[in-house]
Structure formats: C-alpha cells, structure tokens
Design an enzyme around this catalytic site. Structure first.
Site, short mmCIF file in Angstrom:
data_model
loop_
_atom_site.label_atom_id
_atom_site.label_comp_id
_atom_site.label_asym_id
_atom_site.label_seq_id
_atom_site.Cartn_x
_atom_site.Cartn_y
_atom_site.Cartn_z
CG HIS A 16 -1.99 -1.03 1.18
ND1 HIS A 16 -3.33 -0.71 1.04
CD2 HIS A 16 -1.94 -2.38 1.24
CE1 HIS A 16 -4.05 -1.82 1.03
NE2 HIS A 16 -3.22 -2.84 1.16
CG ASP A 116 -4.93 2.22 1.95
OD1 ASP A 116 -4.02 1.87 1.20
OD2 ASP A 116 -5.78 1.42 2.41
CD1 TRP A 339 15.98 -15.24 -1.48
CD2 TRP A 339 18.00 -16.11 -1.84
NE1 TRP A 339 16.90 -14.33 -1.03
CE2 TRP A 339 18.16 -14.85 -1.23
CE3 TRP A 339 19.14 -16.87 -2.15
CZ2 TRP A 339 19.41 -14.31 -0.95
CZ3 TRP A 339 20.38 -16.33 -1.86
CH2 TRP A 339 20.51 -15.06 -1.27
CB ALA A 343 13.91 -12.88 -3.58
CG HIS A 360 0.81 -13.43 -3.23
ND1 HIS A 360 1.85 -13.02 -4.05
CD2 HIS A 360 0.41 -12.32 -2.57
CE1 HIS A 360 2.06 -11.73 -3.88
NE2 HIS A 360 1.21 -11.27 -3.00
CB SER A 365 2.64 -9.95 -7.28
OG SER A 365 3.41 -9.76 -6.11
#
Length: 476
Positions: A16, A116, A339, A343, A360, A365
C-alpha cells in the site's frame, strides 16, 4: 504564495505504502511544479513494519523531490479484532484527530487529501476541513467494482455466499463463483465483512477514486462503474485509472545472488515461485511444492519463507533443513534454486531467464508480472487474491488455473502444481501458448498506457489539473 500540497495518507503495508508514494510522485511530475506532496506517516503497529516504513521514508527524503513527511503521534492499536481488514480499518480510524490536526497545521493551501481505501472513516475529516478527498485503490478495478456492488449484494443475498445458488453478478466481469470471493466476504458474521460493506458505501462520498490499473486492462469493468451499473444507476465518483503503478529502481550492484543464478539459465526456462510479503509455507505444504517441482522437470527459483515468529505477523526466513524433504536440494541442484529470505521480485521478473510465475496473486505482483510479460499461475492465499486469481484466468486470460483447496488453508497437491507448471512452461501446451501470447500483449498495453499520450498518462494529467484548480479555489 506557498506551493499547494496534496496530502497522502497511506497505510504501512509495503504493497500500500510504496504504491501510493509512487502514484504521488507521478502526480508531482505531471503538475509541473504546481503541487507538492505531504505524506502523513502513521506509526506502524509492529517493529518490523516500523523498520520497513522508516527505510522507505529515508530513501524518499533523499530523492530531492518536493515531498515532506509528517509523522503522526502514535496511537494504541486495537487489541481485539478479527482479521487484518478489521485491524487496519479500526487502526486508521483512531488517527482521525491527529490527521485533522496535521492538515489544519499546514502553512500552505491543501489541494487534496488522498487516503488508502481502508481509510474511508477519514472522509469525515476531509468534510470538516472542506478539503477534497480522493481514495487511492491499490487493488484492481474488478475489486473496486465488487466493493461498490457489495452494499446492495448484502441485501440481495441473505445466506453465506458459499451457500447461495448460482454465481455472483459483478457488472463488467464474467459470472463470479462464490468460491472466488475475497476472504473477508466468506463469513458475513465477522467484523471484517462489515468493514467491506462500510467501505463500499463510503467510496461513494469521495471526490474521485484513483485505481492502480490501466483503462485497456479492465475496460469492461471500468465502463460498468462509469455507467452506474455497479451502483444501481447512481453515479459513482470519477475513476482515474493511472496504472500500472510499478516502482522501477536501478538493479543492485553487485547483482543479487538470485539474479546471478538466473544469468546462467537459458531464456524463459525458469519458473519463479514467490508469495509476497505475507506468504509462507508449512513443512507439509513445502514438501508438496518440492515434489511437484521435481516431477515437473522444469527449472525453478523458489522464494521459500517460513511461518511467522511469535508476535511478528510477517513470514520468517526459512529453515531449509526443517521445511524441505531430505535430499531435495541435492537432487535438484542442477535445475533449481531455493532462496530462504526476501528476494528482489521485480529484478527477477525482469530477467530473460524467467518464463513463468507461480504467485499469490496480490495485485501489485500481478501488475509487475504483466509489466515484464511473464505468464502466471495464481495461488491465492488471503485478502482479495481469490478474486484476482479468477480474473487473471477468466477475464484477463494471463494465467493458467490451478486447483487450490480453500477449505484446507489454500493447500495445493504436488500433482496439481506439477500439472500447472507443465502447462505454463511446456512449449507444446496450447493453453500455455495462449496465456504467453496474452501476457506479451498485456505487456505492450501496460507500457503504452503510462507513456506520454497513453490512457493512464492522460488520466493522471486530468487528476493533476483538477487538483490544481481545487488549490486555486481553496486559496481564494
């Protein structure tokens, strides 16, 4: 006269905070020096979040841009709550008096307040101060349409959504199965559901809603919102689709270890598995992932996080010996990398060796993956991610579906992950080919939208002009 300022009030979560800051910087650039930015910083409820926020603030303060940070006094966080949405909404509400005092104390004209989407209780503050208030919506236009539809949907459906017959009607989208609804909507008795209904109503009071999407990406949904089909013919606030809002920083020097490993892999050969700031795996689930990846035969880069340590709320660095099957790392060392901590997801997605992304499905993303043209397999975990997964497959056509058992805490069997990865990555898969082609198309769409003359660029210019005019009126 002092330069009018736009006041930003983000919440502390990185997805956010960073998105709103980046949107604010773009607004600043479009204003041509006619506006400044003032960011009201809430003290995050945990030390780990406070550390993250402080690092972001330091970086922005060093940028040289006309951005001023005002740290609000700390408040006592709610001690009883059900789910993150309940906590965040109530925590923001507790800041009302501090926000009012901070804005009242500014020595320059205030062009607008941007909150927000969890902060609609603060619309009352903006009204008291006669400051135009805009909502910054970090999720998709599809999710915003569902929010607008929810108050009436709440009246139409009297049972739990998973018990209703048929699908849910969200104008502009294909019929939405109840199983694809966001997590907070799956139990109507909980406060988090009541907050969703509350926010859905109060969005209608905003001067405008800024959505992190592109007009071409969700065209039919944005048209449905504009036509009033989500709000029973009542005009909704103007929507400004200004995305994708993706912050692109120069690559690290020297390159991150994950990037160096990718340098040695063939083009489009690696599937990335990464589950955002809140995603983690138990040992049982990690074993299934390991078996699925090994059986798929494809190269992989797996960002594996462990369950949160007590009182932190954030995933821990993975103990690979504890989470992975014995011998897995040795057997897959030629094709895979695991990993165990955070990342650089954007740097990885930008790499030519990455050909797919098991994600997800958080909206940031998704947009990052589209920006780099990487096709996806959604594995939704919480929040609105189940709806994102549905839209990625059935509406946008940029992902290969995977069966996620929501009743088993979003569990995925090894065989299902193996099938999805093969479909996504195998050259002979017709479904995979269609998804790859669609992602390449959306990559071009996203980049064109934010360029000068593009749809998102134009929306940002309209928003900047409206705020500049508002600042002139306020100063008279």
């Amino acid at each position: 006269m002092a330069t009018p300022t736009v006041v930003l009030l983000p919440v502390w979560g990185v997805g956010h905070l960073m998105s709103m800051l980046e949107a604010g910087k773009r607004l600043l650039a479009r204003s041509g020096g006619a506006l400044s930015l003032t960011v009201l910083v809430m003290q995050a409820p945990t030390e780990s979040y406070r550390s993250d926020v402080a690092a972001h603030v330091r970086r922005e303060e060093a940028s040289g841009l006309d951005i001023h940070f005002h740290h609000l006094p700390a408040v006592e966080p709610p001690t009883e709550y059900v789910g993150g949405e309940d906590f965040i909404s109530r925590f923001v509400e507790l800041h009302a008096a501090h926000v009012k005092a901070a804005i009242s104390g500014l020595t320059c004209p205030v062009a607008a307040l941007i909150i927000d989407f969890f902060g609609t209780t603060l619309l009352d503050v903006s009204r008291e101060l006669a400051v135009p208030c805009y909502v910054y919506f970090t999720a998709s236009a599809a999710m915003y349409a569902l929010f607008l539809r929810l108050p009436r949907l709440h009246e139409e459906v009297t049972v739990e959504f998973e018990e209703m017959e048929g699908n849910v009607d969200v104008p502009g989208l294909p019929p939405v199965p109840p199983s694809a609804l966001p997590t907070p909507m799956m139990d109507r008795t909980k406060p988090r559901y009541a907050w969703f209904v509350y926010h859905g109503r109060r969005f209608m009071e905003a001067r405008g809603v800024i959505v992190n999407t592109a007009g071409e990406l969700e065209r039919s949904v944005l048209a449905a919102i504009a036509d009033g089909r989500c709000t029973q013919g009542v005009p909704a606030p103007t929507v400004y689709p200004i995305g994708p809002v993706v912050s692109l920083n120069p690559p690290a020097d020297p390159p991150h270890e994950c990037v160096r490993w990718l340098d040695a892999q063939p083009p489009a050969s690696v599937v990335l598995l990464c589950f955002g700031g809140g995603g983690f795996s138990t040992a049982t689930q990690a074993h299934e992932i390991a078996r699925g990846l090994e059986r798929s035969g494809h190269r992989f880069l797996w960002v594996l996080r462990g369950p949160p340590a007590a009182g932190t709320g954030q995933p821990s660095d993975a103990d690979l010996a504890e989470l992975l099957p014995e011998g897995f790392l040795e057997k897959t060392k030629e094709k895979g990398m695991v990993w165990p901590t955070k990342a650089p997801q954007k740097e990885i997605l930008a790499h030519a060796a990455v050909g797919g992304f098991v994600t997800h499905g958080g909206w940031n993303s998704v947009l990052e993956s589209l920006w780099f043209g990487v096709p996806m397999v959604p594995w939704p975990l919480y929040a609105e991610q189940h709806l994102n997964a549905f839209t990625m497959v059935a509406y946008l056509g940029v992902a290969v579906a995977m069966e996620v058992d929501r009743k088993r805490n979003n569990f995925v069997d090894a065989s299902e992950l193996e099938r999805a990865v093969k479909t996504l990555m195998d050259g002979e898969s017709e479904d995979g080919r269609k998804v790859r082609e669609k992602c390449a198309e959306m990559k071009a769409v996203c980049r064109k939208a934010v360029e000068e003359g593009g749809s998102s660029y134009a929306a940002l210019c309209r928003l900047s002009e409206e705020m500049r005019k508002g600042a002139v009126r306020a100063s008279k």
